[in-house]
Design a protein around this motif. Structure first.
Motif, PDB file in Angstrom:
ATOM      1  N   LYS A 279       0.828  -1.208   0.000  1.00  0.00           N
ATOM      2  CA  LYS A 279       0.000   0.000   0.000  1.00  0.00           C
ATOM      3  C   LYS A 279       0.862   1.258   0.000  1.00  0.00           C
TER       4      LYS A 279
ATOM      5  N   THR B 235       2.497   1.659  -3.471  1.00  0.00           N
ATOM      6  CA  THR B 235       1.518   2.171  -4.431  1.00  0.00           C
ATOM      7  C   THR B 235       1.290   3.667  -4.229  1.00  0.00           C
ATOM      8  N   LYS B 236       1.309   4.098  -2.987  1.00  0.00           N
ATOM      9  CA  LYS B 236       1.125   5.520  -2.688  1.00  0.00           C
ATOM     10  C   LYS B 236       2.263   6.355  -3.279  1.00  0.00           C
TER      11      LYS B 236
ATOM     12  N   MET C  70       4.060   5.526  -5.904  1.00  0.00           N
ATOM     13  CA  MET C  70       3.855   5.535  -7.352  1.00  0.00           C
ATOM     14  C   MET C  70       2.835   6.605  -7.737  1.00  0.00           C
ATOM     15  N   THR C  71       1.759   6.720  -7.003  1.00  0.00           N
ATOM     16  CA  THR C  71       0.712   7.708  -7.289  1.00  0.00           C
ATOM     17  C   THR C  71       1.267   9.131  -7.179  1.00  0.00           C
ATOM     18  N   GLN C  72       2.110   9.376  -6.175  1.00  0.00           N
ATOM     19  CA  GLN C  72       2.720  10.687  -6.007  1.00  0.00           C
ATOM     20  C   GLN C  72       3.654  11.027  -7.190  1.00  0.00           C
TER      21      GLN C  72
ATOM     22  N   LYS D 103       3.454  10.086 -10.234  1.00  0.00           N
ATOM     23  CA  LYS D 103       2.708  10.373 -11.458  1.00  0.00           C
ATOM     24  C   LYS D 103       2.231  11.818 -11.529  1.00  0.00           C
ATOM     25  N   THR D 104       2.254  12.523 -10.407  1.00  0.00           N
ATOM     26  CA  THR D 104       1.836  13.930 -10.416  1.00  0.00           C
ATOM     27  C   THR D 104       2.990  14.873 -10.783  1.00  0.00           C
TER      28      THR D 104
ATOM     29  N   ASN E  70       5.740   2.942 -13.637  1.00  0.00           N
ATOM     30  CA  ASN E  70       5.056   1.659 -13.769  1.00  0.00           C
ATOM     31  C   ASN E  70       5.459   0.756 -12.598  1.00  0.00           C
TER      32      ASN E  70
ATOM     33  N   SER F  69       7.570   7.255   3.452  1.00  0.00           N
ATOM     34  CA  SER F  69       6.569   6.181   3.419  1.00  0.00           C
ATOM     35  C   SER F  69       7.075   4.889   4.061  1.00  0.00           C
TER      36      SER F  69
END
Length: 335
Positions: free
Chosen positions: A246, A249-250, A252-254, A256-257, A265, A295
């Motif tokens: 988790k 994944t967090k 990775m999401t950051q 992408k911004t 990926n 994280s």
């Protein structure tokens, strides 16, 4: 009093050019110096001019323009004394099928003028060194590609040369034979200057300390192998991570911004990143490491994607080809 170490120039080419039949420009204005102790990887796409360059250095062809000096002396088709100090392996070497390794190496040694007291023990030593002792009396016609390659090595060393010029020596070899060839090159590098022309960039990466890159007959790079690697686009990475899925994944999401991350990926705990070409990789990776720290995600490994020498070579050729018309325009303006 201290004495400075003065480099010895083994090969010097000056504006070397070769045009075949007034139609094909095989080599164009190549100025290059190769110093004693270098293991030079000669690189370039098919048709780049590598073999033409080697033949001009060996004096097998006459230049259309420019000069070649080897061991400080002009190289010409009549410079037999210079060629006596060179060991050459052409691509896909061929041998008289009716001869054996013993008779062939004895014949080559005779051509160099070696007396029997020298050539007999030397050829026996070389046959043993290249692992052909069991086949020393067999006809060469029955030899495999790997056995031919080993015989070519022995023939190139029969005159105890100072300079080795090997054109695609690992071409067609299986994994075991290729490994043996590379280990031999490493051993010879202790006291030889070597030019290794190869399409296999992993070979160059393993054994060479300098590189020269030809593209469409022009020399577009000549420097240390480390300098060539330094030109690689440092923009594609893979990271192996450890931590809660988790949290990974967090991160990775950051990522992408952030606009300079062109590809983000995630496959399990392996993160693939591609940065924009003009981005600062240290700055972006610094942000990434801070995110991982915040994280509580651990970094197990990070690596550039792709083989470094190969990627640097491809980048260099691609950039050179893309600016071909620009270079032509600049030259016409300068004239």
């Amino acid at each position: 009093m201290t004495t400075e170490l003065v480099s010895e120039k083994i090969i010097e080419t000056d504006h070397l050019t070769k045009i075949y039949q007034n139609r094909q420009i095989a080599l164009n204005d190549v100025t290059l110096t190769i110093e004693k102790g270098w293991i030079l990887g000669l690189l370039g796409p098919n048709g780049a001019g590598k073999t033409t360059f080697l033949r001009l250095v060996l004096g097998l062809h006459r230049p259309t323009a420019g000069t070649v000096r080897v061991f400080g002396q002009p190289m010409t088709p009549n410079a037999a004394m210079l060629r006596r100090r060179i060991g050459y392996i052409p691509t896909n070497p061929k041998f008289p099928p009716g001869m054996t390794p013993i008779t062939y190496l004895d014949y080559i040694a005779r051509l160099f003028g070696l007396p029997s007291s020298i050539r007999k023990p030397r050829l026996a030593s070389l046959i043993r060194a290249v692992d052909l002792l069991r086949h020393s009396g067999e006809p060469i016609a029955n030899f495999s590609v790997g056995m031919n390659a080993r015989l070519a090595v022995a023939a190139s060393l029969i005159n105890k040369p100072d300079l080795l010029i090997w054109d695609e020596p690992t071409h067609g070899l299986d994994i075991e034979a290729r490994r043996g060839m590379l280990e031999l090159i490493k051993t010879l590098a202790d006291d030889k200057t070597i030019i290794l022309s190869s399409h296999n960039l992993s070979d160059v990466d393993e054994v060479c300390n300098h590189a020269a890159v030809l593209s469409q007959g022009q020399l577009i790079f000549s420097d240390s192998l480390q300098e060539l690697k330094g030109r690689i686009r440092k923009n594609h990475y893979e990271l192996d991570l450890d931590g809660e899925q988790k949290a990974i994944t967090k991160v990775m999401t950051q990522l992408k911004t952030i606009g300079d991350f062109k590809l983000v990926n995630l496959r399990g705990r392996r993160l693939e990143l591609r940065l924009s070409d003009d981005a600062s990789n240290t700055g972006l990776l610094g942000q990434l490491f801070q995110m991982l720290h915040d994280s509580k995600v651990s970094l197990i490994s990070i690596r550039s994607v792709g083989q470094q020498t190969e990627q640097a070579f491809l980048d260099l050729v691609e950039k050179e080809e893309s600016r071909g018309f620009i270079r032509l325009y600049d030259q016409s303006e300068a004239a």
